[in-house]
Design a protein around this motif. Structure first.
Motif, PDB file in Angstrom:
ATOM      1  N   ALA A 245       1.110  -1.414  -0.100  1.00 59.00           N
ATOM      2  CA  ALA A 245      -0.385  -0.246   0.081  1.00 59.00           C
ATOM      3  C   ALA A 245       0.619   1.183   0.398  1.00 59.00           C
ATOM      4  CB  ALA A 245      -0.793  -0.161   1.869  1.00 59.00           C
ATOM      5  N   VAL A 246       1.951   1.166   1.226  1.00 56.20           N
ATOM      6  CA  VAL A 246       2.760   2.139   1.239  1.00 56.20           C
ATOM      7  C   VAL A 246       3.450   2.753  -0.484  1.00 56.20           C
ATOM      8  CG1 VAL A 246       4.461   3.829   2.014  1.00 56.20           C
ATOM      9  CG2 VAL A 246       2.716   2.477   3.511  1.00 56.20           C
ATOM     10  N   SER A 247       4.219   1.042  -0.864  1.00 59.75           N
ATOM     11  CA  SER A 247       4.295   1.421  -2.435  1.00 59.75           C
ATOM     12  C   SER A 247       3.350   2.146  -3.297  1.00 59.75           C
ATOM     13  CB  SER A 247       5.483   0.214  -2.835  1.00 59.75           C
ATOM     14  OG  SER A 247       5.795  -0.354  -1.668  1.00 59.75           O
ATOM     15  N   LEU A 248       2.336   1.862  -3.301  1.00 59.30           N
ATOM     16  CA  LEU A 248       1.239   2.503  -4.428  1.00 59.30           C
ATOM     17  C   LEU A 248       2.032   3.778  -4.105  1.00 59.30           C
ATOM     18  CD1 LEU A 248      -0.705  -1.583  -5.177  1.00 59.30           C
ATOM     19  CD2 LEU A 248       0.485   0.330  -6.633  1.00 59.30           C
ATOM     20  N   CYS A 249       0.966   4.014  -2.870  1.00 65.34           N
ATOM     21  CA  CYS A 249       0.910   5.509  -2.898  1.00 65.34           C
ATOM     22  C   CYS A 249       1.514   5.779  -2.963  1.00 65.34           C
ATOM     23  CB  CYS A 249       0.824   5.288  -1.146  1.00 65.34           C
ATOM     24  SG  CYS A 249      -1.539   5.016  -0.968  1.00 65.34           S
ATOM     25  N   GLY A 250       2.704   5.482  -1.626  1.00 66.12           N
ATOM     26  CA  GLY A 250       4.055   6.270  -2.194  1.00 66.12           C
ATOM     27  C   GLY A 250       4.625   7.291  -4.155  1.00 66.12           C
ATOM     28  N   ILE A 251       4.293   6.003  -5.416  1.00 67.29           N
ATOM     29  CA  ILE A 251       4.012   6.281  -6.787  1.00 67.29           C
ATOM     30  C   ILE A 251       3.411   7.019  -6.894  1.00 67.29           C
ATOM     31  CG2 ILE A 251       4.275   5.146  -8.276  1.00 67.29           C
ATOM     32  CD1 ILE A 251       4.944   2.180  -7.178  1.00 67.29           C
ATOM     33  N   LEU A 252       1.643   6.675  -6.429  1.00 67.94           N
ATOM     34  CA  LEU A 252       1.462   8.366  -7.140  1.00 67.94           C
ATOM     35  C   LEU A 252       1.197   9.066  -6.337  1.00 67.94           C
ATOM     36  CD1 LEU A 252      -2.030   6.278  -5.734  1.00 67.94           C
ATOM     37  CD2 LEU A 252      -0.822   6.730  -8.563  1.00 67.94           C
ATOM     38  N   PHE A 253       1.875   9.455  -4.738  1.00 74.67           N
ATOM     39  CA  PHE A 253       1.958  10.750  -4.312  1.00 74.67           C
ATOM     40  C   PHE A 253       3.275  11.163  -5.018  1.00 74.67           C
ATOM     41  CE2 PHE A 253       4.628  13.201  -0.832  1.00 74.67           C
ATOM     42  CZ  PHE A 253       3.636  13.807  -0.487  1.00 74.67           C
ATOM     43  N   LEU A 254       4.032  10.957  -5.523  1.00 75.23           N
ATOM     44  CA  LEU A 254       5.786  11.474  -5.866  1.00 75.23           C
ATOM     45  C   LEU A 254       5.431  12.091  -7.321  1.00 75.23           C
ATOM     46  CD1 LEU A 254       8.470   9.056  -4.945  1.00 75.23           C
ATOM     47  CD2 LEU A 254       7.190  11.264  -4.164  1.00 75.23           C
TER      48      LEU A 254
END
Lengths: 592, 233
Positions: A245-254
């Motif tokens: 979840a954090v990876s995906l959110c991180g990709i989206l966020f960045l």
């Protein structure tokens, strides 16, 4: 790298929280040293105890279960308690945890924290004493400290994880989209997704995370305070889910961060683009921008709008008169509408006439220019050919004079050669000018290009024999029918073959192939050049360009240009390609 | 025949002069005119057996003059023009000219064409009585199917058997186009199998024998991508 660390540390934090949850840990123990001063003790034990003792007095029976505290209660009718002592002094010895009821009101002992909430006893005559024993408090304090010992490293790790993650996130926000070498902002592939779509993608990711954590983590029955197999399994699931979840959110966020940095966050969103496109579409319908610069069509456009608006208002007026009951006036709008229609048609007709006039004029101009160009070609050609005729004739006469000196005969030979070359150039130039101006009479007919190739080969038999170069053909069995002008196509093939013969390496071969390629008859002539071809495909087709810059041979240098131009007027396409020493001409015609 | 009179019509005096010299070397008697009207006058006054006519000239152009001359005279007219399009040639020939030579011309070829036209003109008597059904005449070609002989402008030309058969077949069907396979079938009486080159080579040899300029044949023509034919003149 930083990204991975962020993901892992955040996942670790989540797992620590879960672990803390399993350990039954109370976070308060980190802040409050003494159990006696804790909220847990106060609300969980004191307030609860006082409440239950009050209820016991009101209901007239003992406190259920085995309370953690000692108490004594009495009113007019009965007394009860969980010790044998009824004297106040006994309870009062635990001065820090002593509470008593007086006039229906709970009061705290001298050194105890005063009760804050519960004053609910109707029976003002009743008395009660409540206290927690020192043994009990000491035990609790010990537990409290153990708890803190467990939680402290956990809390430290969490704090470390969170602060590390925050620090790295800040770094990532700063670094994303940048590369060490330059100051440009680089966008990744994912940034092509519209911002609002990216934003919306957070929901399913976070949703899935919450659900998976809910499924696995907190639904377990906590049987022990320690860690069992179940707990360890559930914690690893939580950790994994969090990493994802954090990876995906991180990709989206960045990605969002990069877009924000590039200033495209809002502009490059689906909503914005959709709005802009539909706005532009509707605007283009009404603002007449397509007719900008064309006065006639613009006036048609404006008149059209005037007509629509006027007609609509007439309809509106008709209904208004109908409903307002002024019936005689109802005839007025139709009459006006007639006038509007008359104005509309008349205006349009006038504009149409003007448009036609302009169109005819420009067509006439174009024809005139075309005719002038053709006349120019014809005249120039005539003016070149006439003196050339004299030159050739007199050179010929001169060469037939018998009493010429050897030197003079030599000179005449050169003159003869050069005038002939000039003749070829003029003739080729004329052909090229005619075909590229489009003023050339065509005789299009169905013909077999395979046969034409064979005929051309037969026609050039002598030249091929003399050159010492072999021509290898690969032709299909069946006729290959195309629509073309046979005579011109012969000229094309002749020129291309001539060129190949002239510039082929001695002892090499020319390959002539005909094949059906995607519904096209493609003739390919390949040869190995005898010199270095330091020109591009485009250059060789330009007029007067020759393969060898030295211009030694007798041609006009227009051979390939003519071939290209003739192919075009015959409805085909000629392409030249150079690959090392390989020179290739491909002539394609649509199959009939 | 050697003293035949030839009228050279060209507004460019140098060209007219050069042609005069060329033809005088061959023993012809040459007169010059510098436009169409002068040509008509010269024709009335002198002994003229052939006309070389330029097209673009002041006062009266070559095509109009040709048309005018054809009203009363049947002598050979060769048009000399800087216009090289097929359509110009067809126009010139349809006006009554016997041949069409484009400028700049090859002097030797011009002389050859003049000779050819003159021979044909002189032999007109002979050519006229092609009553014999064994003879086929097209332009300057006279083919005798019995004697297996071919005369070009009156001169005997030797052909091989196959060449003769091809020419005979094509002349019998003048104006029609035949593929190489068809010609092979008719002449060799065998099944044609990749015969294009064989036939083409024969055609070229025939051309070299009957045409003044084999590169621009008057009689035996290639219809590119289709076949071969003898022009119907």
């Amino acid at each position: 790298m930083a990204f991975v660390i962020v993901v892992l540390s955040l996942a670790a934090v989540v797992v620590q929280i879960q672990y803390a949850e399993y350990m039954n840990g109370n976070v308060e123990s980190l802040i409050v040293d003494r159990y006696i001063n804790s909220e847990e003790f106060y609300y969980g034990q004191v307030q609860n105890g006082l409440y239950r003792v009050s209820r016991a007095i009101e209901e007239g029976k003992e406190v259920e279960g085995e309370p953690d505290y000692i108490y004594f209660a009495a009113d007019k009718e009965k007394t009860f308690g969980n010790t044998k002592w009824s004297e106040r002094e006994f309870y009062e010895q635990y001065d820090q945890t002593f509470y008593y009821l007086e006039n229906g009101d709970w009061k705290a002992g001298e050194n105890a924290n005063p009760p804050r909430q519960y004053t609910l006893v109707d029976n003002t005559e009743a008395i009660a004493y409540v206290a927690f024993t020192d043994e009990y408090m000491a035990r609790k304090q010990l537990e409290w400290e153990e708890n803190r010992a467990v939680l402290k490293p956990l809390a430290l790790r969490m704090a470390l994880g969170v602060s590390l993650a925050l620090l790295l996130i800040a770094y990532l926000i700063w670094a994303t989209g940048r590369e060490p070498d330059d100051k440009e902002l680089h966008l990744a592939k994912i940034d092509a997704i519209y911002s609002d779509v990216l934003l919306a993608l957070f929901l399913p990711v976070i949703g899935a995370w919450v659900i998976s954590i809910g499924e696995f983590a907190f639904s377990r029955n906590r049987l022990f305070d320690g860690l069992g197999m179940n707990e360890v399994f559930s914690m690893s699931v939580t950790g994994g889910a969090t990493v994802v979840a954090v990876s995906l959110c991180g990709i989206l966020f960045l990605s969002l961060v990069r877009k924000l940095k590039s200033g495209k966050l809002l502009k490059h969103s689906f909503i914005f683009v959709a709005f802009a496109a539909s706005y532009d579409f509707f605007k283009s319908l009404f603002d007449g921008r397509r007719f900008k610069g064309n006065t006639h069509t613009q006036s048609l456009f404006k008149r059209q709008w005037a007509f629509i608006v006027a007609s609509a208002s007439m309809v509106f007026m008709t209904f208004m008169f109908l409903f307002s009951g002024v019936l005689p006036l109802v005839v007025l709008p139709p009459a006006l509408e007639m006038l509007i229609i008359y104005w509309y048609i008349k205006g349009n007709n006038k504009t149409f006439v003007e448009i036609n006039k302009g169109f005819d004029e420009s067509l006439g101009e174009q024809m005139k220019a075309e005719r002038m160009k053709i006349a120019l070609v014809t005249n120039v050609s005539h003016d070149l050919k006439t003196p050339l005729t004299s030159m050739i004739s007199y050179v010929d006469l001169l060469s037939k004079e018998e009493d010429l000196s050897i030197v003079a005969r030599d000179y005449v030979g050169i003159l003869s050669e050069k005038t002939n070359r000039l003749k070829n150039i003029v003739s080729d130039l004329f052909d090229l000018a005619k075909s590229s101006s489009g003023d050339i009479s065509m005789e299009m007919e169905m013909l077999d290009i395979k046969k034409l190739i064979e005929q051309t080969m037969g026609d050039m038999d002598d030249e091929i024999g003399k050159s010492g170069i072999e021509v290898k053909t690969r032709l299909p069995q069946e006729p290959v029918m195309i629509l073309s002008d046979g005579k011109k196509l012969y000229r094309v093939l002749q020129n291309v073959l001539d060129n190949a013969l002239k510039y082929s390496l001695e002892g090499s071969r020319i390959y002539l192939e005909l094949e059906d390629r995607d519904g096209k008859a493609v003739t390919i002539v390949k040869n190995t050049a005898s010199y270095e071809m330091n020109f591009t495909e485009e250059e060789i087709l330009q007029r007067f360009n020759r393969g060898d810059k030295a211009r030694t041979s007798e041609g006009s240098g227009l051979g390939l240009s003519i071939a290209e131009s003739f192919t075009r007027v015959c409805g085909g396409e000629l392409k030249v390609s150079v690959d090392g020493d390989l020179f290739k001409v491909a002539i394609s015609f649509p199959l009939s | 025949m050697d003293n035949a009179g030839i009228l050279v019509v060209d507004d460019d005096r140098e060209i007219a002069g050069a042609i005069e010299k060329l033809l005088e070397r061959e023993g012809y008697e040459v007169k010059k005119a510098y436009d169409g009207l002068e040509a008509l006058d010269a024709l009335v006054s002198g002994n003229i057996q052939l006309i070389l006519m330029d097209v673009m000239m002041p006062r009266l152009d070559g095509l109009s003059a040709t048309l005018k001359i054809r009203e009363s005279r049947n002598i050979p007219i060769i048009i000399l023009s800087a216009k090289s399009e097929d359509s110009d040639k067809i126009l010139g020939l349809s006006m009554g000219a016997d041949d069409y030579v484009t400028k700049p011309f090859n002097p030797d070829e011009l002389v050859a064409r003049v000779k050819s036209q003159l021979r044909r003109y002189m032999l007109l008597g002979d050519m006229g009585n092609v009553s014999n059904s064994n003879q086929i005449a097209i332009g300057g070609l006279l083919l005798d199917t019995d004697a297996k002989q071919l005369k070009v402008d009156g001169g005997q030309v030797h052909l091989t058997a196959k060449e003769f058969q091809i020419l005979e077949f094509l002349m019998k069907h003048a104006g029609m186009v035949f593929s190489a396979e068809k010609i092979y079938e008719r002449v060799w009486k065998a099944t044609p199998y990749s015969v294009e080159n064989t036939v083409m080579v024969h055609i070229r040899r025939i051309r070299e024998k009957i045409e003044i300029n084999p590169k621009e044949p008057n009689y035996l023509k290639v219809v590119w991508g289709i076949g071969y034919k003898i022009e119907k003149i």
